[in-house]
Write a protein that holds these residues in place. Structure first.
Motif: not given
Ligand code: CP
Length: 322
Positions: A73-87
């Motif tokens: 999640e952090l990696a995606a955000k540091r690259l400027g991406a949005n995240t969608m998390v499902l558990t």
């Protein structure tokens, strides 16, 4: 297990499903890219604009996770991406939706990468076949955990400069460990000599076929090793009788300070993918001691996952200065 089909990105693969089929050059490309991100991060410099910027990374974590989920999640955000998390607990899989339908539903929302942790071996391979986007295996059952192995290699290179020629010992529950399997493949590809040590009940049948040395006794196994990787006893995956008790396991396979001082090299690196069971596979003295690079592994996890995301979505290969 078949690997993902080829792609025009710098790795030449659509998805990262395991380390078994990664070449020396593909691993080098990932480690170099992660090393460039690490240098920029350490020097507090801006990251180059990523092809993931303002795109979406979908994270499906159908097994518990702290390190892998948090760092993706952090990696995606540091690259400027949005995240969608499902558990699993919060998703419609609890209402009976299949993995196929869940994945197709997510694909319809148009993410650019999908990261999957799942209890079933081969589930990322299944999604790779049915989806038209890169899939990253974040741990599938007993099978593989490629980004964990790659961040472990990155950490070894940070401390030892290179992997070729090193002796690496993996201790514990090899049979149930996707981390062990991915590390054995990747370390051997990069030229390390790999040994394993654990109770025979926790070693896979015909373990020697993985190209590793096998030790029954920890004191003998520790001698001459440059790196010792400890694994968690995965109580959730053990069948009754595989070990007599945790206390018995610790007596024969737990690493403690006196054992290290007596048998290990003075500069041995102690690694653990986490989560650790303090007092079981290692004592707090070892976990928090001068040989431990456990938290360095965690920090590198974010940077290594940035590299994997960057490369799979078509980012150029970043080469570190030699
Ligand atoms: N090493 C690892 O996969 O840890 P998590 O289960 O916390 O992600």
């Amino acid at each position: 297990m078949e690997n993902s089909h080829t792609s025009s990105n710098a790795l030449g693969i659509k998805s990262l499903l395991g380390t078994e089929t990664l070449s020396h050059s593909q691993i080098r490309t990932i480690l170099d890219c992660a090393s460039v991100y690490k240098t920029l991060w350490d020097q507090k410099k801006a990251f180059p604009k990523s092809p993931l910027s303002e795109k979406t990374v979908s994270l499906l974590f159908f097994e518990n996770s702290t390190r892998t989920r948090g760092s993706f999640e952090l990696a995606a955000k540091r690259l400027g991406a949005n995240t969608m998390v499902l558990t699993q607990d919060g998703s419609s899989t609890k209402k009976g939706e299949t993995l196929y339908d869940t994945a197709k539903t997510i694909e319809a929302m148009a993410p650019h990468v999908l990261v999957l942790r799942h209890a079933s071996a081969g589930s990322p391979h299944h999604l790779d076949r049915i989806l038209n986007l890169p899939v990253i295996n974040a741990g599938d059952g007993f099978h593989e955990h490629p980004t964990q192995a790659l961040l472990d290699l990155m950490t070894i290179e940070d401390f030892r400069g290179q992997i070729a020629g090193l002796k690496v010992l993996i201790v514990g529950d090899i049979a149930h460990s996707r981390v062990a399997r991915s590390n054995i493949y990747a370390l051997k590809t990069m030229g390390a000599t790999v040994s394993v040590c654990g109770p025979r009940t926790l070693l896979p049948p015909k373990v020697e076929k993985l190209g590793v040395n096998v030790f029954d006794r920890l004191d003998q196994a520790l001698e001459g090793q440059d790196v010792v990787m400890l694994l968690r006893i995965q109580t959730e995956r053990l069948t009754p009788g595989q070990i007599p008790s945790q206390g018995e396991y610790t007596r024969f396979y737990g690493v403690n300070g006196p054992l290290l001082r007596k048998y290990a090299k003075p500069d041995v690196l102690i690694m653990h993918p986490g989560p650790i069971n303090r007092g079981v596979e290692l004592t707090p003295e070892v976990a928090d001691g001068p040989h431990s690079v456990i938290l360095n592994q965690v920090a590198n996890g974010v940077l290594l996952r940035m590299a994997v995301l960057h490369l799979l979505v078509g980012g150029e290969a970043l080469r570190r200065n030699k």
